[in-house]
Scaffold this active site. Structure first.
Site, PDB file in Angstrom:
ATOM      1  N   GLU A 100     -15.111  73.293 -31.610  1.00 20.24           N
ATOM      2  CA  GLU A 100     -15.992  72.380 -30.935  1.00 20.24           C
ATOM      3  C   GLU A 100     -15.712  70.901 -31.378  1.00 20.24           C
ATOM      4  O   GLU A 100     -16.077  70.731 -32.696  1.00 20.24           O
ATOM      5  CB  GLU A 100     -17.500  72.511 -30.833  1.00 20.24           C
ATOM      6  CG  GLU A 100     -17.732  73.944 -30.197  1.00 20.24           C
ATOM      7  CD  GLU A 100     -19.150  74.565 -30.768  1.00 20.24           C
ATOM      8  OE1 GLU A 100     -20.072  73.880 -30.522  1.00 20.24           O
ATOM      9  OE2 GLU A 100     -19.052  75.591 -31.126  1.00 20.24           O
ATOM     10  N   CYS A 153     -22.066  64.215 -30.802  1.00 20.60           N
ATOM     11  CA  CYS A 153     -20.922  64.514 -30.200  1.00 20.60           C
ATOM     12  C   CYS A 153     -21.116  64.293 -28.641  1.00 20.60           C
ATOM     13  O   CYS A 153     -20.134  64.033 -27.862  1.00 20.60           O
ATOM     14  CB  CYS A 153     -20.290  65.901 -30.547  1.00 20.60           C
ATOM     15  SG  CYS A 153     -21.705  67.209 -30.218  1.00 20.60           S
TER      16      CYS A 153
HETATM   17  P1  NAD Z   1     -14.265  66.558 -39.755  1.00 27.98           P
HETATM   18  O1  NAD Z   1     -13.295  67.363 -38.931  1.00 27.98           O
HETATM   19  O2  NAD Z   1     -14.115  65.270 -40.750  1.00 27.98           O
HETATM   20  O3  NAD Z   1     -15.080  67.577 -40.629  1.00 27.98           O
HETATM   21  C1  NAD Z   1     -15.954  68.638 -40.202  1.00 27.98           C
HETATM   22  C2  NAD Z   1     -15.703  69.810 -41.212  1.00 27.98           C
HETATM   23  O4  NAD Z   1     -14.534  70.173 -41.302  1.00 27.98           O
HETATM   24  C3  NAD Z   1     -16.371  69.463 -42.473  1.00 27.98           C
HETATM   25  O5  NAD Z   1     -17.097  70.444 -43.076  1.00 27.98           O
HETATM   26  C4  NAD Z   1     -14.987  69.383 -43.395  1.00 27.98           C
HETATM   27  O6  NAD Z   1     -15.186  69.409 -44.875  1.00 27.98           O
HETATM   28  C5  NAD Z   1     -14.102  70.353 -42.882  1.00 27.98           C
HETATM   29  N1  NAD Z   1     -12.637  70.347 -43.108  1.00 27.98           N
HETATM   30  C6  NAD Z   1     -12.070  69.236 -43.458  1.00 27.98           C
HETATM   31  N2  NAD Z   1     -11.006  69.437 -43.586  1.00 27.98           N
HETATM   32  C7  NAD Z   1     -10.497  70.787 -43.108  1.00 27.98           C
HETATM   33  C8  NAD Z   1      -9.608  71.725 -43.023  1.00 27.98           C
HETATM   34  N3  NAD Z   1      -8.029  71.337 -43.186  1.00 27.98           N
HETATM   35  N4  NAD Z   1      -9.812  73.025 -42.766  1.00 27.98           N
HETATM   36  C9  NAD Z   1     -10.964  73.278 -42.406  1.00 27.98           C
HETATM   37  N5  NAD Z   1     -12.137  72.637 -42.571  1.00 27.98           N
HETATM   38  C10 NAD Z   1     -11.820  71.318 -42.678  1.00 27.98           C
HETATM   39  O7  NAD Z   1     -15.567  65.785 -38.803  1.00 27.98           O
HETATM   40  P2  NAD Z   1     -16.767  65.054 -39.231  1.00 27.98           P
HETATM   41  O8  NAD Z   1     -16.038  63.679 -39.507  1.00 27.98           O
HETATM   42  O9  NAD Z   1     -17.789  65.789 -40.386  1.00 27.98           O
HETATM   43  O10 NAD Z   1     -17.718  65.317 -38.098  1.00 27.98           O
HETATM   44  C11 NAD Z   1     -17.490  64.355 -36.892  1.00 27.98           C
HETATM   45  C12 NAD Z   1     -16.991  65.068 -35.792  1.00 27.98           C
HETATM   46  O11 NAD Z   1     -17.601  66.151 -35.256  1.00 27.98           O
HETATM   47  C13 NAD Z   1     -16.908  64.101 -34.300  1.00 27.98           C
HETATM   48  O12 NAD Z   1     -15.727  64.130 -33.999  1.00 27.98           O
HETATM   49  C14 NAD Z   1     -17.905  64.700 -33.571  1.00 27.98           C
HETATM   50  O13 NAD Z   1     -17.889  64.523 -32.168  1.00 27.98           O
HETATM   51  C15 NAD Z   1     -17.575  66.080 -33.873  1.00 27.98           C
HETATM   52  N6  NAD Z   1     -18.745  67.130 -33.302  1.00 27.98           N
HETATM   53  C16 NAD Z   1     -18.510  67.842 -32.382  1.00 27.98           C
HETATM   54  C17 NAD Z   1     -19.714  68.641 -32.002  1.00 27.98           C
HETATM   55  C18 NAD Z   1     -19.414  69.444 -30.713  1.00 27.98           C
HETATM   56  O14 NAD Z   1     -20.320  70.290 -30.316  1.00 27.98           O
HETATM   57  N7  NAD Z   1     -18.378  69.459 -29.744  1.00 27.98           N
HETATM   58  C19 NAD Z   1     -21.040  68.771 -32.702  1.00 27.98           C
HETATM   59  C20 NAD Z   1     -21.112  67.802 -33.642  1.00 27.98           C
HETATM   60  C21 NAD Z   1     -20.001  66.842 -34.103  1.00 27.98           C
END
Ligand code: NAD
Length: 518
Positions: A234, A268
């Protein structure tokens, strides 16, 4: 030991107790312990699991003071806002998750034709996958876990939580409370950034729920495909709201402000783009600007309605998008600058935006509402759909039927009329999107393919061999013709041919018997 980047309260820069990353060498043993706990857990009845899920929700509410203090220091939001947006609904949410689980997990008896499959029965049941990793972003440090934690546990899985490195403490608290309610090791927490998260993907887990950015989500989806494990991704959003000329402007401006600026737009499904019909644009823009100007931002304002940006990188994106829009001719209606304390940014409204501006096409994830004026609803729908994202989309109008028809034209997972993003707190409606928002489904019975696998049990009570088993004979050929005739509805000639009397079903059964015994 690696210390995580969350070292200061984003509201005022006050220091926070450092949190260490989990040693990746410890991950395989953690998964092993989770698997052992899961074996026991999945043998418990659904009513027992339901009772534990409800107990967890009650325990979360009982611990709200500690939770809101942690949420508040990690995100800079006021405690009341944290309580309202991430904890208050826990019991209702658990109840709804239980209803969805009961529907999703009910065994399905398959109807088998007594003619074709005499003496046989089949049932399809959903079994837990095993150990589920839930990898979360920082914007709702508890709320992002809830959507998946309840269905994962209700369907009999163990869970490993991986909070964002920017908000590690709230996830640790959640695992601690879950540890008081569920068997030891069933819910564990792993701390760290991308290195730890990707090591977790490689640690023999059985499925992944990932919420985060598009770029990371793609990497997760690729890794899970290589490992042949299911994943739900997501990802980001750039939600649009369409305001029609007949909208109730008082309610609409309040609703757009709420869903655009709540949690400082770090949602999001925040309304980031508004397409407003020219006829009412001046009035709408003025109202929205007035609401934004009056909002109170932490710290300093009390009580606060908005917190700051959670981290510096996010603040820089917001500043860059606003600067780009102003350079390209947008009009600043409200905000447009940092508060001057911590990572605070004034709630911002930009008018006369276009799709040439980053603020209309890229995810801003900040307290910024960008408005484009349009000549009519068709232009609004076309522009709303001109996006790489598709999470929520809303139409605001007094003509609800027309609004619904237009909302259905939006390329999104959730279409709304006169509201936005509200279904995020409902455990029985799927939270999902299209395009780069990803294929993940959270909440509702539709989320269960990540948490469970279908398992078929087929039982045969026949004492005779099935009619089509070896050896073939003439009766088998007649049986084939008869079954074809039955499927296409022309029986008479064949019954005569077979010299059989009586009801059609009986005749076919007789043929089947002869084919099987002769
Ligand atoms: P991000 O992708 O930087 O990080 C998300 C998570 O992924 C963190 O826990 C991070 O440590 C982990 N991560 C980083 N590298 C990884 C890898 N290689 N493999 C697996 N996991 C890894 O995102 P963010 O900046 O924390 O969050 C913001 C984003 O989340 C925005 O784009 C927002 O729209 C999205 N979001 C989406 C929803 C939804 O329901 N669609 C809900 C909330 C947030």
């Amino acid at each position: 030991m690696t210390t995580l980047p969350s070292t200061q309260n984003p509201a005022d820069g006050s220091p926070l107790t450092p949190v260490e990353a989990t040693d990746v060498a410890a991950l395989p043993k953690m998964v092993e312990r989770a698997r052992a706990a899961q074996k026991q857990w999945s043998s418990q009845s659904l009513p027992a699991r339901v009772e534990a899920a409800r107990a967890l929700a009650r325990a979360l509410l009982a611990g709200r003071e500690a939770a809101t203090a942690l949420l508040s220091e990690e995100t800079g939001r006021g405690p009341t806002e944290c309580l309202m947006s991430e904890l208050v609904g826990a019991v209702d949410f658990a109840d709804a998750a239980v209803r969805a689980a009961k529907k999703a997990l009910a065994p399905e008896r398959i109807k088998l034709s007594a003619v074709n499959y005499p003496g046989k029965r089949a049932v399809v049941e959903l079994l837990p996958r095993g150990v589920i990793a839930i990898i979360a972003p920082w914007n709702y440090p508890l709320g992002n876990f809830m959507k998946s934690l309840f269905p994962a546990l209700l369907s009999g899985n163990a869970v490993i939580l991986k909070p964002s490195e920017h908000t590690p403490r709230s996830g640790a608290w959640l695992a601690e409370i879950a540890g008081q309610v569920f068997p030891k090791d069933l819910v564990q927490v792993v701390q760290g950034g991308g290195d730890v998260a990707s090591a977790l993907l490689d640690a023999e887990i059985d499925a992944v729920v990932f919420t985060g950015s598009v770029s990371t989500g793609r990497k997760v989806a690729v890794r899970c495909a290589e490992k042949l494990i299911p994943c739900s991704v997501e990802l980001g959003g750039k939600d649009a709201a369409i305001v029609l000329g007949d909208a109730d402007l008082e309610r609409t401006s309040m609703g757009v402000a709420q869903w655009g600026l709540h949690n400082a737009g770090q949602n999001c499904a925040a309304i980031e783009r508004v397409y407003v019909e020219e006829s009412i644009a001046d009035d709408f823009v003025a109202r929205l600007g007035k609401i934004a100007d009056a909002l109170r931002v932490a710290p300093g304002d009390s009580p606060t309605e908005l917190g700051p940006l959670q981290n510096e990188a996010q603040l820089k994106i917001v500043e860059a998008h606003v600067a780009d829009a102003l350079e390209r001719g947008a009009t600043l209606v409200a905000g447009g600058k940092p508060t001057g304390t911590g990572l605070g940014y004034r709630p911002t409204v930009l008018d006369r935006c276009t799709h040439q501006m980053r603020v209309m096409t890229e995810e801003t994830f900040g307290p910024v509402i960008a408005i484009q004026r349009v000549k009519d609803a068709d232009e609004a729908v076309r522009l709303a759909n001109d996006s790489r994202y598709g999470l929520n989309g809303s139409v605001w109008t007094r003509d609800v039927e027309r609004g619904e028809a237009l909302a259905r034209q939006l390329e999104v997972g959730i279409s709304l009329v006169n509201n936005h993003a509200i279904t995020g707190i409902l455990a029985e409606t799927p939270w999902t999107g299209v395009k780069d928002t990803g294929t993940g489904v959270a909440s509702s019975r539709h989320a269960y393919s990540t948490f469970t696998r279908p398992h078929t049990v087929f039982v045969d009570r026949s004492s005779k061999p099935d009619p089509w088993w070896f050896p073939a004979n003439e009766d088998l050929a007649t049986l084939g013709d008869t079954l074809v005739a039955r499927a296409s509805g022309s029986f008479g000639a064949l019954f005569k041919l077979a010299g059989l009397a009586g009801k059609r079903v009986k005749a076919i059964q007789e043929l089947a018997r002869r084919a099987a015994t002769s």
